[in-house]
Design a protein around this motif. Structure first.
Motif, PDB file in Angstrom:
ATOM      1  N   LEU A  10       0.816  -1.215   0.000  1.00 19.32           N
ATOM      2  CA  LEU A  10       0.000   0.000   0.000  1.00 19.32           C
ATOM      3  C   LEU A  10       0.849   1.263   0.000  1.00 19.32           C
ATOM      4  CD1 LEU A  10      -2.833  -1.045   2.479  1.00 19.32           C
ATOM      5  CD2 LEU A  10      -2.949  -0.957  -0.022  1.00 19.32           C
ATOM      6  N   ALA A  11       2.067   1.181   0.512  1.00 19.74           N
ATOM      7  CA  ALA A  11       2.952   2.347   0.553  1.00 19.74           C
ATOM      8  C   ALA A  11       3.679   2.563  -0.770  1.00 19.74           C
ATOM      9  CB  ALA A  11       3.962   2.184   1.683  1.00 19.74           C
ATOM     10  N   HIS A  12       3.667   1.568  -1.627  1.00 22.63           N
ATOM     11  CA  HIS A  12       4.352   1.669  -2.919  1.00 22.63           C
ATOM     12  C   HIS A  12       3.589   2.604  -3.846  1.00 22.63           C
ATOM     13  CE1 HIS A  12       6.905   0.407  -6.204  1.00 22.63           C
ATOM     14  NE2 HIS A  12       5.827   0.240  -6.947  1.00 22.63           N
ATOM     15  N   ARG A  13       4.273   3.551  -4.463  1.00 22.78           N
ATOM     16  CA  ARG A  13       3.651   4.499  -5.385  1.00 22.78           C
ATOM     17  C   ARG A  13       3.922   4.071  -6.818  1.00 22.78           C
ATOM     18  NH1 ARG A  13       0.050   5.528  -2.522  1.00 22.78           N
ATOM     19  NH2 ARG A  13       0.487   6.590  -0.600  1.00 22.78           N
ATOM     20  N   THR A  34      -9.662  -0.150  -1.154  1.00 21.58           N
ATOM     21  CA  THR A  34      -9.590  -0.954  -2.377  1.00 21.58           C
ATOM     22  C   THR A  34      -9.550  -0.080  -3.623  1.00 21.58           C
ATOM     23  OG1 THR A  34     -11.992  -1.198  -2.350  1.00 21.58           O
ATOM     24  CG2 THR A  34     -10.708  -2.962  -1.334  1.00 21.58           C
ATOM     25  N   TRP A  35     -10.674   0.095  -4.270  1.00 22.32           N
ATOM     26  CA  TRP A  35     -10.669   0.738  -5.592  1.00 22.32           C
ATOM     27  C   TRP A  35     -10.242   2.188  -5.581  1.00 22.32           C
ATOM     28  CZ3 TRP A  35     -13.969   4.756  -6.718  1.00 22.32           C
ATOM     29  CH2 TRP A  35     -15.094   4.913  -5.912  1.00 22.32           C
ATOM     30  N   ARG A  36     -10.429   2.925  -4.519  1.00 17.14           N
ATOM     31  CA  ARG A  36      -9.975   4.329  -4.504  1.00 17.14           C
ATOM     32  C   ARG A  36      -8.461   4.436  -4.611  1.00 17.14           C
ATOM     33  NH1 ARG A  36     -14.288   6.483  -0.391  1.00 17.14           N
ATOM     34  NH2 ARG A  36     -15.993   6.780  -1.859  1.00 17.14           N
ATOM     35  N   ARG A  37      -7.769   3.410  -4.156  1.00 17.06           N
ATOM     36  CA  ARG A  37      -6.306   3.384  -4.299  1.00 17.06           C
ATOM     37  C   ARG A  37      -5.917   3.354  -5.771  1.00 17.06           C
ATOM     38  NH1 ARG A  37      -2.998   4.316  -0.378  1.00 17.06           N
ATOM     39  NH2 ARG A  37      -1.558   2.830  -1.256  1.00 17.06           N
ATOM     40  N   TRP A  38      -6.724   2.699  -6.594  1.00 17.35           N
ATOM     41  CA  TRP A  38      -6.422   2.615  -8.019  1.00 17.35           C
ATOM     42  C   TRP A  38      -6.600   3.967  -8.710  1.00 17.35           C
ATOM     43  CZ3 TRP A  38      -4.142  -1.383 -10.414  1.00 17.35           C
ATOM     44  CH2 TRP A  38      -4.067  -2.580  -9.701  1.00 17.35           C
ATOM     45  N   GLU A  39      -7.441   4.833  -8.166  1.00 19.05           N
ATOM     46  CA  GLU A  39      -7.636   6.162  -8.755  1.00 19.05           C
ATOM     47  C   GLU A  39      -6.343   6.975  -8.743  1.00 19.05           C
ATOM     48  OE1 GLU A  39     -10.914   7.652  -6.463  1.00 19.05           O
ATOM     49  OE2 GLU A  39     -12.350   7.006  -7.977  1.00 19.05           O
ATOM     50  N   GLU A  40      -5.399   6.568  -7.909  1.00 13.12           N
ATOM     51  CA  GLU A  40      -4.121   7.262  -7.846  1.00 13.12           C
ATOM     52  C   GLU A  40      -3.276   7.011  -9.087  1.00 13.12           C
ATOM     53  OE1 GLU A  40      -2.184   6.159  -4.213  1.00 13.12           O
ATOM     54  OE2 GLU A  40      -3.952   6.595  -3.007  1.00 13.12           O
ATOM     55  N   ILE A  41      -3.544   5.927  -9.807  1.00 15.59           N
ATOM     56  CA  ILE A  41      -2.713   5.625 -10.973  1.00 15.59           C
ATOM     57  C   ILE A  41      -3.445   5.759 -12.299  1.00 15.59           C
ATOM     58  CG2 ILE A  41      -1.161   4.131  -9.686  1.00 15.59           C
ATOM     59  CD1 ILE A  41      -2.555   1.779 -11.247  1.00 15.59           C
ATOM     60  N   SER A  42      -4.760   5.911 -12.282  1.00 21.54           N
ATOM     61  CA  SER A  42      -5.497   6.042 -13.537  1.00 21.54           C
ATOM     62  C   SER A  42      -6.659   7.012 -13.375  1.00 21.54           C
ATOM     63  CB  SER A  42      -6.034   4.681 -13.987  1.00 21.54           C
ATOM     64  OG  SER A  42      -6.829   4.832 -15.147  1.00 21.54           O
ATOM     65  N   ASP A  43      -6.789   7.911 -14.345  1.00 19.06           N
ATOM     66  CA  ASP A  43      -7.943   8.803 -14.322  1.00 19.06           C
ATOM     67  C   ASP A  43      -9.067   8.227 -15.189  1.00 19.06           C
ATOM     68  OD1 ASP A  43      -6.892   9.174 -16.824  1.00 19.06           O
ATOM     69  OD2 ASP A  43      -6.589  11.321 -16.624  1.00 19.06           O
ATOM     70  N   ALA A  44      -8.873   6.997 -15.654  1.00 30.99           N
ATOM     71  CA  ALA A  44      -9.862   6.344 -16.519  1.00 30.99           C
ATOM     72  C   ALA A  44     -10.415   5.077 -15.872  1.00 30.99           C
ATOM     73  CB  ALA A  44      -9.232   6.025 -17.870  1.00 30.99           C
ATOM     74  N   ILE A  45     -10.629   5.130 -14.551  1.00 33.55           N
ATOM     75  CA  ILE A  45     -11.116   3.954 -13.842  1.00 33.55           C
ATOM     76  C   ILE A  45     -12.644   3.971 -13.779  1.00 33.55           C
ATOM     77  CG2 ILE A  45     -10.966   4.963 -11.540  1.00 33.55           C
ATOM     78  CD1 ILE A  45     -10.047   2.182 -10.558  1.00 33.55           C
TER      79      ILE A  45
END
Length: 85
Positions: A10-13, A34-45
């Motif tokens: 979880l700490a890995h960027r 869960t899924w909100r963490r993925w919003e950090e890497i994609s604006d197309a989620i």
């Protein structure tokens, strides 16, 4: 580790990507973990909530949840690749 998940991950960027992502989540899942963490890497989620739990007898990976996921995924894939059935 929590439930077998390596908490240190979880700490890995990650580097942001432009690839569309579809995240299927159980309705009982805490979105902040869960899924909100993925919003950090994609604006197309795209977040798709499936009724049920992550594990157990009412897991979304058992019928009928997995059937809903399969049908949704097939529909999405057919819209980008019409020859997929």
């Amino acid at each position: 580790s929590v439930g077998g998940f390596p908490v240190g991950a979880l700490a890995h960027r990650l580097e942001p990507i432009s690839t569309p992502l579809v995240f299927y989540a159980a309705s009982t899942t805490n979105p902040d973990r869960t899924w909100r963490r993925w919003e950090e890497i994609s604006d197309a989620i795209v977040h798709v909530e499936i009724a049920g739990r992550h594990r157990g007898l009412d897991s979304i990976m058992a019928a009928p949840g997995v059937d809903l996921i399969a049908a949704d995924l097939a529909r999405r894939l057919s819209s980008i690749r019409p020859d997929i059935s």
